[in-house]
Write an enzyme that holds these catalytic residues in place. Structure first.
Site, PDB file in Angstrom:
ATOM      1  N   LYS A 173       1.014  -1.006  -0.143  1.00 38.97           N
ATOM      2  CA  LYS A 173      -0.036   0.079   0.005  1.00 38.97           C
ATOM      3  C   LYS A 173       0.885   0.982  -0.127  1.00 38.97           C
ATOM      4  O   LYS A 173       1.948   1.828   1.040  1.00 38.97           O
ATOM      5  CB  LYS A 173      -0.924  -0.204   1.299  1.00 38.97           C
ATOM      6  CG  LYS A 173      -2.053   0.837   1.236  1.00 38.97           C
ATOM      7  CD  LYS A 173      -1.536   2.056   2.103  1.00 38.97           C
ATOM      8  CE  LYS A 173      -2.333   3.144   2.119  1.00 38.97           C
ATOM      9  NZ  LYS A 173      -1.607   4.285   1.212  1.00 38.97           N
ATOM     10  N   GLU A 248       9.554   2.230  10.798  1.00 37.39           N
ATOM     11  CA  GLU A 248      10.662   3.122  10.529  1.00 37.39           C
ATOM     12  C   GLU A 248       9.727   4.773  10.703  1.00 37.39           C
ATOM     13  O   GLU A 248       8.778   4.657   9.322  1.00 37.39           O
ATOM     14  CB  GLU A 248      11.448   2.963   9.390  1.00 37.39           C
ATOM     15  CG  GLU A 248      12.700   1.940   9.609  1.00 37.39           C
ATOM     16  CD  GLU A 248      13.681   2.069  10.143  1.00 37.39           C
ATOM     17  OE1 GLU A 248      13.954   3.235  10.401  1.00 37.39           O
ATOM     18  OE2 GLU A 248      14.179   1.086  10.939  1.00 37.39           O
ATOM     19  N   CYS A 282      14.063  11.545   6.420  1.00 37.06           N
ATOM     20  CA  CYS A 282      13.396  11.221   7.725  1.00 37.06           C
ATOM     21  C   CYS A 282      15.122  11.082   8.270  1.00 37.06           C
ATOM     22  O   CYS A 282      15.237  11.616   9.299  1.00 37.06           O
ATOM     23  CB  CYS A 282      13.115   9.483   7.735  1.00 37.06           C
ATOM     24  SG  CYS A 282      13.919   8.407   6.572  1.00 37.06           S
ATOM     25  N   GLU A 381       9.803  16.785  14.522  1.00 38.32           N
ATOM     26  CA  GLU A 381       9.962  17.034  13.085  1.00 38.32           C
ATOM     27  C   GLU A 381       8.988  18.072  12.502  1.00 38.32           C
ATOM     28  O   GLU A 381       7.884  17.740  12.507  1.00 38.32           O
ATOM     29  CB  GLU A 381       9.790  14.770  13.001  1.00 38.32           C
ATOM     30  CG  GLU A 381      10.307  14.828  10.926  1.00 38.32           C
ATOM     31  CD  GLU A 381      10.200  14.036  10.748  1.00 38.32           C
ATOM     32  OE1 GLU A 381       8.580  13.286  10.849  1.00 38.32           O
ATOM     33  OE2 GLU A 381      11.006  13.097  10.582  1.00 38.32           O
TER      34      GLU A 381
HETATM   35  P1  NAD Z   1       2.816   8.994   6.917  1.00 37.60           P
HETATM   36  O1  NAD Z   1       2.653   8.300   8.454  1.00 37.60           O
HETATM   37  O2  NAD Z   1       1.575  10.599   6.457  1.00 37.60           O
HETATM   38  O3  NAD Z   1       1.848   7.834   5.948  1.00 37.60           O
HETATM   39  C1  NAD Z   1       2.737   6.902   5.439  1.00 37.60           C
HETATM   40  C2  NAD Z   1       1.852   5.689   4.691  1.00 37.60           C
HETATM   41  O4  NAD Z   1       1.077   4.874   5.723  1.00 37.60           O
HETATM   42  C3  NAD Z   1       1.216   6.779   3.754  1.00 37.60           C
HETATM   43  O5  NAD Z   1       1.115   4.875   3.014  1.00 37.60           O
HETATM   44  C4  NAD Z   1      -0.046   6.734   4.705  1.00 37.60           C
HETATM   45  O6  NAD Z   1      -1.007   6.750   3.403  1.00 37.60           O
HETATM   46  C5  NAD Z   1      -0.684   5.574   5.595  1.00 37.60           C
HETATM   47  N1  NAD Z   1      -1.499   5.194   6.790  1.00 37.60           N
HETATM   48  C6  NAD Z   1      -1.845   6.412   7.020  1.00 37.60           C
HETATM   49  N2  NAD Z   1      -2.803   6.621   7.964  1.00 37.60           N
HETATM   50  C7  NAD Z   1      -3.186   5.286   8.032  1.00 37.60           C
HETATM   51  C8  NAD Z   1      -3.853   4.428   9.180  1.00 37.60           C
HETATM   52  N3  NAD Z   1      -4.855   4.633   9.970  1.00 37.60           N
HETATM   53  N4  NAD Z   1      -3.232   2.950   9.140  1.00 37.60           N
HETATM   54  C9  NAD Z   1      -2.608   2.217   8.153  1.00 37.60           C
HETATM   55  N5  NAD Z   1      -1.654   3.010   7.351  1.00 37.60           N
HETATM   56  C10 NAD Z   1      -1.650   4.369   7.095  1.00 37.60           C
HETATM   57  O7  NAD Z   1       3.789   9.151   7.123  1.00 37.60           O
HETATM   58  P2  NAD Z   1       4.050  10.541   4.787  1.00 37.60           P
HETATM   59  O8  NAD Z   1       4.269  11.511   5.145  1.00 37.60           O
HETATM   60  O9  NAD Z   1       4.168   9.406   4.046  1.00 37.60           O
HETATM   61  O10 NAD Z   1       6.024   9.894   5.621  1.00 37.60           O
HETATM   62  C11 NAD Z   1       6.039  11.768   6.317  1.00 37.60           C
HETATM   63  C12 NAD Z   1       6.914  10.718   7.224  1.00 37.60           C
HETATM   64  O11 NAD Z   1       8.010   9.238   7.050  1.00 37.60           O
HETATM   65  C13 NAD Z   1       8.102  11.280   7.853  1.00 37.60           C
HETATM   66  O12 NAD Z   1       7.620  11.258   9.262  1.00 37.60           O
HETATM   67  C14 NAD Z   1       9.388  10.396   7.649  1.00 37.60           C
HETATM   68  O13 NAD Z   1      10.158  11.172   9.060  1.00 37.60           O
HETATM   69  C15 NAD Z   1       8.964   9.183   7.862  1.00 37.60           C
HETATM   70  N6  NAD Z   1      10.469   8.432   6.788  1.00 37.60           N
HETATM   71  C16 NAD Z   1      10.860   8.146   7.726  1.00 37.60           C
HETATM   72  C17 NAD Z   1      12.225   7.043   7.088  1.00 37.60           C
HETATM   73  C18 NAD Z   1      13.004   5.767   8.121  1.00 37.60           C
HETATM   74  O14 NAD Z   1      13.070   5.211   7.159  1.00 37.60           O
HETATM   75  N7  NAD Z   1      12.947   6.190   9.791  1.00 37.60           N
HETATM   76  C19 NAD Z   1      11.982   6.885   5.880  1.00 37.60           C
HETATM   77  C20 NAD Z   1      11.763   7.946   4.889  1.00 37.60           C
HETATM   78  C21 NAD Z   1      10.178   8.667   5.920  1.00 37.60           C
END
Ligand code: NAD
Length: 479
Positions: A173, A248, A282, A381
């Protein structure tokens, strides 16, 4: 007419209930394509297809698995320019960064093609005479992979490749903001020889697809990358349902600059890791912790370097920094600049929306001085091109400040002192530590992950990926 893109379920392309446009953040009039929005029934069909495919895939020939992963990697690498361009067009990082990310994705598939043949176990003596003990690793089952928007091809790749290599079936997803790269990857996988049902793509919103994926009884494990808020809720749901989970999440990564640093190098790596990829990594360093003796020279040189940065259309030549990926992210970045100022920080560069020839989400990278550890700008963040500077007395204060955060993903130090470099590598409370290198930029074959609020569960990437994507079996044979 823009092209319509469907979900990939049980080896077939399937339309969802509607389509959403994928819009270029460098040029809001450019629609990349229409991407279908699935629903819970489609998600259920994908999980059932994966469950049906699992017995044959998990026990099948590993050479066939390796060949399929190698073929996927080869095609990604051959098409890296095209895929990197698509990535830059939908996410907003520069074309060079997009090509770099596509290359990484190709290399990841190649690496895990080899890993298909390297899954080993152990034979240990039993305390009972004449009894043999074997310890082996087996696939988990059907895994749900949930990915964020900021690395739209590399993160799906670094979850899909090990999942398949170790014999799992997959439901992916991807982030709804950037479905283009995930769809392109699915299309490549669909022609790789992998049997129907082994890999499935279901696009749609987190609440509509992600939530039922996490809670589906047919799913054995969830590998999630995204924000801490969503990750925390997923961990709770997985705990209730006794599912394996790997998270992550975000970072508030420190970059220390000591008095003895090579100034030019320290400036370049700080600007690189704070602002490149529009600060949307990130592992970006959003806290620059600078000791007294170099503070004035460093801050002046960073501002001079920032003045040379070219911000513009991600696909244009000579651009250093593309747009922010979405309007809501841009608003969040601008809000945090204002929050920092309201808390007493001094904005000395950027921090405003920029206009370019096309309408897009452009922002001038922001530098905030006179910040303290207690400020929200240093605790939360931002996830944009916003860096704050914290001035400290010496190395000991810098180390304490760098660890003074609820996060622990990556951390860097710029120093010419072996003593401080060695001490920092040992005492930093981050999962990934860099000496005289940007905080972002971890090779594709070594473990990736953090501590504290940044990560939960076992590491991703490299051979460490088997911790999550396999389960251990202890088997006995009597005389
Ligand atoms: P997000 O948490 O908003 O979304 C991540 C994913 O989760 C998306 O596919 C989203 O549709 C899904 N999602 C949202 N609500 C959900 C739910 N209730 N149940 C299941 N899935 C759900 O994050 P984002 O805005 O897409 O990405 C940015 C974040 O990702 C930042 O905090 C960044 O630091 C982090 N990030 C971390 C790493 C790492 O490896 N540590 C790498 C890249 C990004």
């Amino acid at each position: 007419m823009t092209q319509k893109h469907d979900n990939y379920i049980n080896g077939a392309w399937v339309a969802g209930h509607s389509y959403a446009p994928n819009i270029n953040p460098s040029n809001l009039s450019d629609v990349i394509g229409e991407y279908t929005q699935g629903d819970a029934a489609q998600l259920d069909a994908a999980v059932q297809a994966a469950q049906a495919a699992f017995p044959a895939w998990s026990t099948g020939n590993v050479q066939a698995r390796a060949d399929a992963l190698d073929k996927i990697g080869t095609e990604i690498l051959a098409r890296r320019e095209e895929l990197g361009t698509l990535l830059a067009r939908e996410e907003g990082k520069t074309k060079a960064e997009g090509i770099g990310e596509a290359t990484r994705a190709g290399n990841i598939f190649k690496f895990f093609a080899g890993e298909c043949l390297r899954l080993t176990g152990e034979i240990v003596p039993s305390v009972r005479s004449g009894v043999g003990v074997e310890i082996t690793r087996e696939p988990l089952g059907v895994v749900g992979l949930i990915t964020p928007w900021n690395f739209p091809i590399a993160i799906p790749a670094w979850k899909i490749a090990p999942a398949l290599a170790y014999g799992n079936c997959v439901v992916l997803k991807p982030a709804d903001l950037v479905p283009g790269c995930a769809w392109a990857l699915a299309e490549i996988i669909s022609r790789s020889g992998i049997p129907a049902g082994v890999f499935n793509l279901v696009m749609g919103r987190g609440s509509v697809i992600g939530d039922p994926l996490v809670n589906h009884p047919g799913i054995s494990g969830i590998s999630f990358t995204g924000s801490q808020g969503v990750g925390g809720r997923i961990a709770q749901q997985c705990a209730v349902n006794l599912k394996k989970v790997q998270l992550e999440m975000g970072g508030k990564n420190p970059q220390i600059i000591l008095d003895d640093a090579d100034l030019a190098q320290a400036v370049e790596l700080s600007v690189q890791s704070a602002f490149f990829s529009t600060g949307q990594r990130c592992t970006a360093s959003s806290r620059l912790i600078v000791t007294d003796g170099i503070y004035g020279k460093f801050v002046d040189a960073v501002q001079a370097r920032m003045a040379t940065l070219k911000i513009g259309d991600a696909l244009a030549a000579g651009i250093d920094i593309g747009p922010v990926s979405s309007l809501s992210q841009l608003q969040q970045d601008l809000d945090y600049v204002a929050i920092g100022q309201a808390e007493g920080a001094q904005l000395v560069a950027g921090g405003t929306r920029l206009e370019r020839t096309t309408e897009g989400f452009y922002m001038a990278p922001a530098l905030l001085l006179d910040t303290t550890a207690a400020m929200r700008i240093n605790r939360e963040e931002v996830f944009g091109p916003v860096a704050s500077v914290i001035r400290v007395k010496d190395y000991e204060a810098a180390l304490a400040e760098s660890n003074n955060t609820p996060f622990g993903l990556s951390a860097g130090i710029a120093t010419t002192s072996l003593k401080y470099a060695t001490h920092f590598k040992r005492h930093s409370q981050a999962g990934m530590v860099m000496v005289n290198l940007p905080t972002a930029g971890v090779d594709y074959h070594v473990p990736f992950g953090g501590r504290k609020g940044s990560s939960y569960g076992s590491r991703e990437q490299g051979r460490y990926a088997q911790e999550f994507f396999t389960t251990v079996k202890t088997a006995y044979t009597g005389a």
